[in-house]
Design a protein around this motif. Structure first.
Motif, PDB file in Angstrom:
ATOM      1  N   GLY A 152      29.260  23.909 -33.159  1.00 43.52           N
ATOM      2  CA  GLY A 152      30.187  22.865 -32.735  1.00 43.52           C
ATOM      3  C   GLY A 152      29.494  21.602 -32.258  1.00 43.52           C
ATOM      4  N   MET A 153      28.172  21.601 -32.297  1.00 44.51           N
ATOM      5  CA  MET A 153      27.428  20.401 -31.935  1.00 44.51           C
ATOM      6  C   MET A 153      27.394  19.437 -33.121  1.00 44.51           C
ATOM      7  SD  MET A 153      24.140  21.663 -29.670  1.00 44.51           S
ATOM      8  CE  MET A 153      23.573  22.966 -30.762  1.00 44.51           C
ATOM      9  N   SER A 154      27.070  18.197 -32.847  1.00 45.62           N
ATOM     10  CA  SER A 154      26.835  17.251 -33.925  1.00 45.62           C
ATOM     11  C   SER A 154      25.438  17.470 -34.474  1.00 45.62           C
ATOM     12  CB  SER A 154      26.974  15.816 -33.422  1.00 45.62           C
ATOM     13  OG  SER A 154      25.921  15.507 -32.514  1.00 45.62           O
ATOM     14  N   VAL A 155      25.194  16.968 -35.666  1.00 46.97           N
ATOM     15  CA  VAL A 155      23.853  17.050 -36.237  1.00 46.97           C
ATOM     16  C   VAL A 155      22.844  16.377 -35.317  1.00 46.97           C
ATOM     17  CG1 VAL A 155      22.403  16.097 -38.089  1.00 46.97           C
ATOM     18  CG2 VAL A 155      24.529  17.291 -38.654  1.00 46.97           C
ATOM     19  N   ARG A 156      23.232  15.261 -34.747  1.00 44.60           N
ATOM     20  CA  ARG A 156      22.334  14.532 -33.849  1.00 44.60           C
ATOM     21  C   ARG A 156      21.977  15.369 -32.620  1.00 44.60           C
ATOM     22  NH1 ARG A 156      20.870   9.273 -33.635  1.00 44.60           N
ATOM     23  NH2 ARG A 156      20.191   8.430 -31.625  1.00 44.60           N
ATOM     24  N   GLU A 157      22.980  16.062 -32.055  1.00 40.63           N
ATOM     25  CA  GLU A 157      22.719  16.906 -30.879  1.00 40.63           C
ATOM     26  C   GLU A 157      21.783  18.055 -31.230  1.00 40.63           C
ATOM     27  OE1 GLU A 157      26.827  16.554 -28.259  1.00 40.63           O
ATOM     28  OE2 GLU A 157      26.838  17.751 -30.103  1.00 40.63           O
ATOM     29  N   VAL A 158      22.005  18.667 -32.395  1.00 41.33           N
ATOM     30  CA  VAL A 158      21.121  19.752 -32.839  1.00 41.33           C
ATOM     31  C   VAL A 158      19.688  19.255 -32.959  1.00 41.33           C
ATOM     32  CG1 VAL A 158      20.544  21.253 -34.790  1.00 41.33           C
ATOM     33  CG2 VAL A 158      22.916  21.087 -34.016  1.00 41.33           C
ATOM     34  N   LEU A 159      19.519  18.126 -33.610  1.00 40.90           N
ATOM     35  CA  LEU A 159      18.188  17.577 -33.816  1.00 40.90           C
ATOM     36  C   LEU A 159      17.507  17.215 -32.494  1.00 40.90           C
ATOM     37  CD1 LEU A 159      18.935  15.339 -36.920  1.00 40.90           C
ATOM     38  CD2 LEU A 159      17.391  17.313 -36.885  1.00 40.90           C
ATOM     39  N   LEU A 160      18.265  16.638 -31.561  1.00 39.85           N
ATOM     40  CA  LEU A 160      17.695  16.260 -30.268  1.00 39.85           C
ATOM     41  C   LEU A 160      17.200  17.489 -29.505  1.00 39.85           C
ATOM     42  CD1 LEU A 160      20.136  13.448 -29.081  1.00 39.85           C
ATOM     43  CD2 LEU A 160      17.670  13.207 -29.505  1.00 39.85           C
ATOM     44  N   ARG A 161      17.991  18.562 -29.523  1.00 37.12           N
ATOM     45  CA  ARG A 161      17.574  19.777 -28.813  1.00 37.12           C
ATOM     46  C   ARG A 161      16.343  20.408 -29.467  1.00 37.12           C
ATOM     47  NH1 ARG A 161      22.623  23.443 -26.853  1.00 37.12           N
ATOM     48  NH2 ARG A 161      20.831  24.820 -26.434  1.00 37.12           N
ATOM     49  N   LEU A 162      16.301  20.407 -30.787  1.00 35.07           N
ATOM     50  CA  LEU A 162      15.148  20.985 -31.469  1.00 35.07           C
ATOM     51  C   LEU A 162      13.899  20.118 -31.288  1.00 35.07           C
ATOM     52  CD1 LEU A 162      16.804  22.253 -34.781  1.00 35.07           C
ATOM     53  CD2 LEU A 162      16.242  23.575 -32.726  1.00 35.07           C
ATOM     54  N   LYS A 163      14.098  18.810 -31.271  1.00 34.42           N
ATOM     55  CA  LYS A 163      12.967  17.912 -31.027  1.00 34.42           C
ATOM     56  C   LYS A 163      12.408  18.132 -29.626  1.00 34.42           C
ATOM     57  CE  LYS A 163      11.558  13.045 -31.082  1.00 34.42           C
ATOM     58  NZ  LYS A 163      11.987  11.640 -31.265  1.00 34.42           N
ATOM     59  N   LYS A 164      13.290  18.308 -28.657  1.00 35.40           N
ATOM     60  CA  LYS A 164      12.854  18.576 -27.286  1.00 35.40           C
ATOM     61  C   LYS A 164      12.077  19.885 -27.208  1.00 35.40           C
ATOM     62  CE  LYS A 164      14.595  18.964 -22.538  1.00 35.40           C
ATOM     63  NZ  LYS A 164      15.806  18.948 -21.673  1.00 35.40           N
ATOM     64  N   ALA A 165      12.467  20.857 -28.047  1.00 33.04           N
ATOM     65  CA  ALA A 165      11.795  22.159 -28.033  1.00 33.04           C
ATOM     66  C   ALA A 165      10.419  22.108 -28.695  1.00 33.04           C
ATOM     67  CB  ALA A 165      12.666  23.202 -28.730  1.00 33.04           C
ATOM     68  N   GLY A 166      10.184  21.095 -29.538  1.00 30.72           N
ATOM     69  CA  GLY A 166       8.864  20.989 -30.159  1.00 30.72           C
ATOM     70  C   GLY A 166       8.861  20.623 -31.631  1.00 30.72           C
ATOM     71  N   LEU A 167      10.035  20.408 -32.220  1.00 25.80           N
ATOM     72  CA  LEU A 167      10.118  20.044 -33.631  1.00 25.80           C
ATOM     73  C   LEU A 167       9.347  18.755 -33.900  1.00 25.80           C
ATOM     74  CD1 LEU A 167      11.511  20.573 -36.435  1.00 25.80           C
ATOM     75  CD2 LEU A 167      13.310  19.016 -35.655  1.00 25.80           C
ATOM     76  N   THR A 168       8.499  18.786 -34.931  1.00 24.75           N
ATOM     77  CA  THR A 168       7.722  17.607 -35.307  1.00 24.75           C
ATOM     78  C   THR A 168       8.359  16.864 -36.474  1.00 24.75           C
ATOM     79  OG1 THR A 168       5.686  18.745 -34.621  1.00 24.75           O
ATOM     80  CG2 THR A 168       5.446  16.779 -35.984  1.00 24.75           C
ATOM     81  N   SER A 169       8.755  17.619 -37.509  1.00 24.61           N
ATOM     82  CA  SER A 169       9.331  17.005 -38.706  1.00 24.61           C
ATOM     83  C   SER A 169      10.184  18.028 -39.441  1.00 24.61           C
ATOM     84  CB  SER A 169       8.230  16.479 -39.632  1.00 24.61           C
ATOM     85  OG  SER A 169       7.408  17.548 -40.081  1.00 24.61           O
ATOM     86  N   LEU A 170      10.948  17.555 -40.430  1.00 29.63           N
ATOM     87  CA  LEU A 170      11.783  18.439 -41.242  1.00 29.63           C
ATOM     88  C   LEU A 170      11.153  18.621 -42.623  1.00 29.63           C
ATOM     89  CD1 LEU A 170      15.457  17.184 -40.656  1.00 29.63           C
ATOM     90  CD2 LEU A 170      14.164  18.885 -39.353  1.00 29.63           C
ATOM     91  N   PRO A 171      11.173  19.841 -43.155  1.00 27.64           N
ATOM     92  CA  PRO A 171      10.780  20.026 -44.555  1.00 27.64           C
ATOM     93  C   PRO A 171      11.851  19.420 -45.464  1.00 27.64           C
ATOM     94  CG  PRO A 171      11.632  22.069 -43.645  1.00 27.64           C
ATOM     95  CD  PRO A 171      11.576  21.080 -42.508  1.00 27.64           C
ATOM     96  N   GLY A 172      11.553  19.315 -46.722  1.00 27.08           N
ATOM     97  CA  GLY A 172      12.493  18.637 -47.630  1.00 27.08           C
ATOM     98  C   GLY A 172      13.437  19.542 -48.372  1.00 27.08           C
ATOM     99  N   GLY A 173      13.399  20.851 -48.096  1.00 28.78           N
ATOM    100  CA  GLY A 173      14.192  21.800 -48.860  1.00 28.78           C
ATOM    101  C   GLY A 173      15.695  21.584 -48.767  1.00 28.78           C
ATOM    102  N   GLY A 174      16.410  22.139 -49.740  1.00 25.41           N
ATOM    103  CA  GLY A 174      17.865  22.077 -49.741  1.00 25.41           C
ATOM    104  C   GLY A 174      18.439  20.900 -50.495  1.00 25.41           C
TER     105      GLY A 174
END
Length: 341
Positions: A152-174
């Motif tokens: 139920g989160m927005s894509v932006r909220e998901v990305l912000l939480r994952l970035k805070k956890a340590g996400l550096t970049s996204l792979p290009g799959g899909g």
């Protein structure tokens, strides 16, 4: 050569090629000329350095709701071969990768309905805490969109939480292929091409870089390929967030497309080299790094592709399950060097 004369002039003047130009390139049999043009653009925009990274792929689950027809990797819950790694399993693989010299972890999986959002956060958080100097390239745009939908989160909220956890970049799959009619035939349950582009745009706005991919050699048309590359180019003009473009070679073995008799064989080496070359020409420096993914095309084609517009061969990979499930040969560079985990 005459039919490509206008394209030659545009390339020489660094002018962007349009859709019609892309179609001429795709329909031409003059691979030597197309390769020479792509090599010219590669030298001018990316130089003579070949890029690669010491990395490890970690595929954390193969249980998936999407069930794409081109995929031999996914399994149903309880089906033989189905798996989901625990966070401790992932940490163990990361430790072995670190010992082998990895500087990047490439973490992708499937759309597993039993995995809570906290699992994804914990994976990144634990890895970042223990290996702060390792780049964490994790979760495709499809996985990000799925997490937004299920939480139920927005894509932006998901990305912000994952970035805070340590996400550096996204792979290009899909990315697969963006044309909606074709996409519905090969991956009807997956997010649309527009949604994929939207997720990537959101990531770039948060200063999360990403790669971009295109799956070729199945049922797509030349027009689908040209359209796909140009849509990525248009987003790149706006965001400048794509680090590399990766044409992915379709492997048909054990896939629904092969079992249903729709696709018998994958693309040829001619197709591999032309797709790389056309990608370089259409992207025209907006994305400097064009990868020839050696796991999919093989070591020899990957080497030749470096003269057809590619300047990046991905990395050591170390462990890979998705392509090998579809029939990619097991003997490769990493096994020869003892790098497989």
């Amino acid at each position: 050569m005459k039919e490509l004369s206008t394209i030659i002039q545009k390339v020489q003047s660094s002018e962007d090629l349009d859709f019609e130009d892309g179609m001429l390139l795709m329909q031409s049999r003059n691979l030597s000329l197309i390769g020479a043009l792509a090599d010219h653009v590669r030298r001018k925009t990316a130089g003579d350095r070949v890029m690669f990274v010491t990395n490890c792929h970690i595929n954390y689950t193969n249980i998936c709701n999407s069930k794409c027809r081109f995929c031999a990797y996914f399994r149903e819950e309880g089906q033989e071969g189905a798996f989901t790694l625990t966070v401790e399993d992932i940490m163990g693989k990361a430790e072995k990768a670190r010992e082998a010299g990895a500087t990047e972890l490439h973490i992708v999986g499937s759309l597993n309905p039993k995995l809570p959002f906290e699992y994804y956060e914990q994976v990144l958080g634990r890895l970042h805490e223990k290996y702060p100097d390792i780049s964490l390239k994790a979760y495709t745009a499809v996985e990000i969109a799925y997490l937004a939908e299920t939480t139920g989160m927005s894509v932006r909220e998901v990305l912000l939480r994952l970035k805070k956890a340590g996400l550096t970049s996204l792979p290009g799959g899909g990315g697969e292929i963006f044309n909606e009619e074709t996409r519905k035939k090969v991956c009807p349950n997956k997010i649309s091409g527009e949604r994929w582009l939207d997720v990537m745009g959101n990531a770039h706005s948060l200063e999360i870089k990403s790669n971009a991919t295109m799956l070729y050699g199945h049922i797509e048309t030349d027009a689908d390929i040209v359209d796909h590359i140009l849509r990525i180019r248009e987003l790149q003009k706006k965001t400048r967030g794509f680090q590399a473009f990766i044409p992915l070679r379709f492997h048909p073995d054990n896939t629904g497309l092969q079992k249903d008799g729709i696709v018998r064989f994958g693309p040829t080496g001619f197709d591999d080299l032309k797709t790389i070359a056309v990608s370089r020409l259409l992207l025209n420096g907006y994305i400097n790094n064009i990868k020839t993914y050696w796991v999919m095309v093989g070591e020899k084609i990957a080497q030749i592709a470096l003269h057809y517009g590619a300047n990046d061969i991905d990395g050591t990979v170390m462990e890979e399950r998705i392509t090998h499930a579809a029939g990619a040969p097991r003997l490769n560079i990493c096994q020869k060097r003892g790098l497989f985990i």
